[in-house]
Scaffold this motif. Structure first.
Motif, PDB file in Angstrom:
ATOM      1  N   GLY A  52     -10.406   0.028   8.615  1.00  9.78           N
ATOM      2  CA  GLY A  52     -11.694   1.064   9.032  1.00  9.78           C
ATOM      3  C   GLY A  52     -12.557   0.282   9.773  1.00  9.78           C
ATOM      4  O   GLY A  52     -13.802   0.561   9.756  1.00  9.78           O
ATOM      5  N   GLY A  53     -11.932  -0.873  10.421  1.00 12.66           N
ATOM      6  CA  GLY A  53     -12.839  -1.391  11.240  1.00 12.66           C
ATOM      7  C   GLY A  53     -14.196  -2.321  10.602  1.00 12.66           C
ATOM      8  O   GLY A  53     -15.122  -2.840  11.251  1.00 12.66           O
ATOM      9  N   ILE A  54     -13.890  -2.547   9.226  1.00 14.50           N
ATOM     10  CA  ILE A  54     -14.998  -3.047   8.365  1.00 14.50           C
ATOM     11  C   ILE A  54     -15.179  -4.517   8.746  1.00 14.50           C
ATOM     12  O   ILE A  54     -14.478  -5.154   8.628  1.00 14.50           O
ATOM     13  CB  ILE A  54     -14.809  -2.963   7.013  1.00 14.50           C
ATOM     14  CG1 ILE A  54     -14.631  -1.389   6.646  1.00 14.50           C
ATOM     15  CG2 ILE A  54     -16.168  -3.543   5.953  1.00 14.50           C
ATOM     16  CD1 ILE A  54     -14.527  -1.249   5.466  1.00 14.50           C
ATOM     17  N   MET A  55     -16.626  -4.801   9.366  1.00 13.24           N
ATOM     18  CA  MET A  55     -16.873  -6.086   9.487  1.00 13.24           C
ATOM     19  C   MET A  55     -17.393  -6.902   8.314  1.00 13.24           C
ATOM     20  O   MET A  55     -17.770  -6.274   7.428  1.00 13.24           O
ATOM     21  CB  MET A  55     -17.762  -6.200  10.538  1.00 13.24           C
ATOM     22  CG  MET A  55     -17.129  -5.318  11.955  1.00 13.24           C
ATOM     23  SD  MET A  55     -18.437  -5.233  13.227  1.00 13.24           S
ATOM     24  CE  MET A  55     -18.493  -6.989  13.885  1.00 13.24           C
ATOM     25  N   PRO A  56     -17.290  -8.343   8.488  1.00 12.27           N
ATOM     26  CA  PRO A  56     -18.042  -9.210   7.378  1.00 12.27           C
ATOM     27  C   PRO A  56     -19.469  -8.780   7.112  1.00 12.27           C
ATOM     28  O   PRO A  56     -19.651  -8.865   5.830  1.00 12.27           O
ATOM     29  CB  PRO A  56     -17.879 -10.430   7.966  1.00 12.27           C
ATOM     30  CG  PRO A  56     -16.589 -10.408   9.015  1.00 12.27           C
ATOM     31  CD  PRO A  56     -16.987  -9.054   9.500  1.00 12.27           C
ATOM     32  N   THR A  57     -20.079  -8.434   8.073  1.00  5.58           N
ATOM     33  CA  THR A  57     -21.568  -8.082   7.623  1.00  5.58           C
ATOM     34  C   THR A  57     -21.756  -6.800   7.032  1.00  5.58           C
ATOM     35  O   THR A  57     -22.749  -6.406   6.084  1.00  5.58           O
ATOM     36  CB  THR A  57     -22.326  -7.900   8.930  1.00  5.58           C
ATOM     37  OG1 THR A  57     -21.932  -7.173   9.839  1.00  5.58           O
ATOM     38  CG2 THR A  57     -22.446  -9.411   9.460  1.00  5.58           C
ATOM     39  N   SER A 145      -7.125  -2.706  17.133  1.00  4.78           N
ATOM     40  CA  SER A 145      -5.991  -2.175  16.485  1.00  4.78           C
ATOM     41  C   SER A 145      -6.256  -0.959  15.945  1.00  4.78           C
ATOM     42  O   SER A 145      -5.415  -0.082  16.002  1.00  4.78           O
ATOM     43  CB  SER A 145      -5.225  -3.291  15.273  1.00  4.78           C
ATOM     44  OG  SER A 145      -5.221  -4.561  16.071  1.00  4.78           O
ATOM     45  N   LEU A 146      -7.301  -0.725  15.056  1.00  6.03           N
ATOM     46  CA  LEU A 146      -7.385   0.470  14.450  1.00  6.03           C
ATOM     47  C   LEU A 146      -7.535   1.667  15.559  1.00  6.03           C
ATOM     48  O   LEU A 146      -7.177   2.603  15.542  1.00  6.03           O
ATOM     49  CB  LEU A 146      -8.844   0.448  13.654  1.00  6.03           C
ATOM     50  CG  LEU A 146      -9.335   1.971  13.202  1.00  6.03           C
ATOM     51  CD1 LEU A 146      -8.428   2.565  12.469  1.00  6.03           C
ATOM     52  CD2 LEU A 146     -10.728   1.601  12.717  1.00  6.03           C
ATOM     53  N   SER A 147      -8.150   1.179  16.519  1.00  2.76           N
ATOM     54  CA  SER A 147      -8.398   2.190  17.918  1.00  2.76           C
ATOM     55  C   SER A 147      -7.017   2.633  18.470  1.00  2.76           C
ATOM     56  O   SER A 147      -6.843   3.855  18.878  1.00  2.76           O
ATOM     57  CB  SER A 147      -9.271   1.673  18.942  1.00  2.76           C
ATOM     58  OG  SER A 147      -9.684   2.302  19.790  1.00  2.76           O
ATOM     59  N   ASN A 149      -4.215   2.434  16.885  1.00  5.50           N
ATOM     60  CA  ASN A 149      -3.465   3.391  15.965  1.00  5.50           C
ATOM     61  C   ASN A 149      -4.070   4.627  15.925  1.00  5.50           C
ATOM     62  O   ASN A 149      -3.286   5.685  15.860  1.00  5.50           O
ATOM     63  CB  ASN A 149      -3.664   2.756  14.485  1.00  5.50           C
ATOM     64  CG  ASN A 149      -2.785   1.279  14.490  1.00  5.50           C
ATOM     65  OD1 ASN A 149      -2.083   1.017  15.277  1.00  5.50           O
ATOM     66  ND2 ASN A 149      -3.004   0.504  13.632  1.00  5.50           N
ATOM     67  N   CYS A 150      -5.123   4.801  16.124  1.00  6.32           N
ATOM     68  CA  CYS A 150      -5.965   6.263  16.054  1.00  6.32           C
ATOM     69  C   CYS A 150      -5.300   6.908  17.354  1.00  6.32           C
ATOM     70  O   CYS A 150      -4.851   8.182  17.168  1.00  6.32           O
ATOM     71  CB  CYS A 150      -7.222   6.105  16.082  1.00  6.32           C
ATOM     72  SG  CYS A 150      -8.023   5.722  14.536  1.00  6.32           S
ATOM     73  N   ARG A 151      -5.124   6.271  18.529  1.00  2.26           N
ATOM     74  CA  ARG A 151      -4.748   6.962  19.611  1.00  2.26           C
ATOM     75  C   ARG A 151      -3.364   7.191  19.440  1.00  2.26           C
ATOM     76  O   ARG A 151      -2.914   8.295  20.273  1.00  2.26           O
ATOM     77  CB  ARG A 151      -4.902   5.715  20.822  1.00  2.26           C
ATOM     78  CG  ARG A 151      -4.756   6.448  22.263  1.00  2.26           C
ATOM     79  CD  ARG A 151      -4.308   5.188  23.276  1.00  2.26           C
ATOM     80  NE  ARG A 151      -3.698   4.331  22.794  1.00  2.26           N
ATOM     81  CZ  ARG A 151      -3.548   3.109  22.711  1.00  2.26           C
ATOM     82  NH1 ARG A 151      -4.740   2.326  23.380  1.00  2.26           N
ATOM     83  NH2 ARG A 151      -2.548   2.408  22.420  1.00  2.26           N
ATOM     84  N   ASP A 152      -2.664   6.587  18.656  1.00  2.00           N
ATOM     85  CA  ASP A 152      -1.190   6.786  18.783  1.00  2.00           C
ATOM     86  C   ASP A 152      -0.862   7.758  17.420  1.00  2.00           C
ATOM     87  O   ASP A 152       0.281   7.969  17.194  1.00  2.00           O
ATOM     88  CB  ASP A 152      -0.330   5.469  18.397  1.00  2.00           C
ATOM     89  CG  ASP A 152      -0.268   4.709  19.915  1.00  2.00           C
ATOM     90  OD1 ASP A 152      -0.621   5.167  20.842  1.00  2.00           O
ATOM     91  OD2 ASP A 152      -0.242   3.431  19.903  1.00  2.00           O
ATOM     92  N   SER A 153      -1.924   8.414  17.021  1.00  2.00           N
ATOM     93  CA  SER A 153      -1.633   9.553  15.990  1.00  2.00           C
ATOM     94  C   SER A 153      -2.165  10.522  16.136  1.00  2.00           C
ATOM     95  O   SER A 153      -2.474  10.847  17.560  1.00  2.00           O
ATOM     96  CB  SER A 153      -2.194   8.972  14.602  1.00  2.00           C
ATOM     97  OG  SER A 153      -3.657   9.199  14.739  1.00  2.00           O
ATOM     98  N   LYS A 160     -11.942   9.586  14.612  1.00  2.00           N
ATOM     99  CA  LYS A 160     -11.591   7.942  14.991  1.00  2.00           C
ATOM    100  C   LYS A 160     -12.945   7.550  14.974  1.00  2.00           C
ATOM    101  O   LYS A 160     -13.133   6.423  14.620  1.00  2.00           O
ATOM    102  CB  LYS A 160     -11.035   8.150  16.655  1.00  2.00           C
ATOM    103  CG  LYS A 160     -10.966   6.628  16.865  1.00  2.00           C
ATOM    104  CD  LYS A 160     -10.323   6.611  18.465  1.00  2.00           C
ATOM    105  CE  LYS A 160     -10.728   5.207  18.988  1.00  2.00           C
ATOM    106  NZ  LYS A 160      -9.999   5.221  20.495  1.00  2.00           N
ATOM    107  N   CYS A 161     -13.852   7.995  15.753  1.00  2.00           N
ATOM    108  CA  CYS A 161     -15.247   7.563  15.658  1.00  2.00           C
ATOM    109  C   CYS A 161     -15.765   7.314  14.280  1.00  2.00           C
ATOM    110  O   CYS A 161     -16.638   6.306  13.925  1.00  2.00           O
ATOM    111  CB  CYS A 161     -16.388   8.697  16.414  1.00  2.00           C
ATOM    112  SG  CYS A 161     -16.114   8.534  18.104  1.00  2.00           S
TER     113      CYS A 161
END
Length: 205
Positions: A52-57, A145-147, A149-153, A160-161
């Motif tokens: 989910g593109g979740i960042m440490p913050t 990588s998430l982006s 993978n979304c593009r390839d699905s 995606k956003c």
């Protein structure tokens, strides 16, 4: 004309936040779910970054009790990014389709770990060890990588956003997302996003 002097990257410095290859993503997931490493906060962090593109913050501001309740959702286990965020678009539900039991067992510890500091070196060491590379990737490359993978699905741009917390492009799209924000955290929408995420990460499950 004098030559333009470009700054040379230092040895081992990553110049570009490149996405992980599919093979390296598979190696990373296997590493993070292995009995030897699944207890490490950096492993949970890597899985959430990838899904989910979740960042440490965003991790450090989570309420463990609330998130464990979300992860216990019988149909669509997920996390929610709410409250203070870098942008409004970052507020979102994130379906958990990989490593649910590992994340449930280690989320509270990972939140405490994130609060203790950026821990960049821990994350970098894990990426290097999991992929068998040295300095090729940085953790923020997992959002890329998430982006990819979304593009390839079959994932729609709007979904995606939502999954990655990216702002929509184009005024019409941005307005559309704003109108639909009220139902983003509804059970029906989370269940729909869960299926979308399963498709996005189908090669890693």
């Amino acid at each position: 004309l004098s030559k333009t002097m470009l700054q040379k990257p230092k040895d081992g410095q990553v110049v570009q936040r490149i996405p992980l290859s599919l093979e390296h993503q598979k190696m990373l997931v296997a590493y993070c779910l292995s009995p030897e490493h699944s207890h490490e906060p950096a492993a949970t962090m890597a899985l959430l970054y990838l899904m989910g593109g979740i960042m440490p913050t965003e991790i450090e501001r989570m309420d463990a009790e609330l998130q464990l309740k979300n992860l216990s959702n019988a149909v669509a286990p997920h996390l929610t990014i709410v409250g203070k965020t870098k942008t409004v678009a970052r507020q979102r539900p994130v379906p958990v389709v990989i490593g649910l039991n590992v994340i449930k067992a280690n989320l509270a510890k990972t939140i405490a770990w994130a609060k203790a500091g950026n821990r960049f070196r821990n994350r970098q060491n894990l990426l290097d060890a999991a992929t068998g590379t040295e300095g090729l990737y940085v953790s923020h490359g997992l959002r890329h990588s998430l982006s990819a993978n979304c593009r390839d699905s079959n994932c729609r741009d709007d979904d995606k956003c939502t999954l990655g917390g990216w702002s929509a492009s184009g005024s019409a799209s941005a307005v559309s997302r704003g109108y639909g924000a009220g139902v983003m955290f509804s059970q029906s929408n989370i269940e729909r996003l869960f299926k979308v995420s399963q498709d996005v990460h189908r090669n890693l499950m």
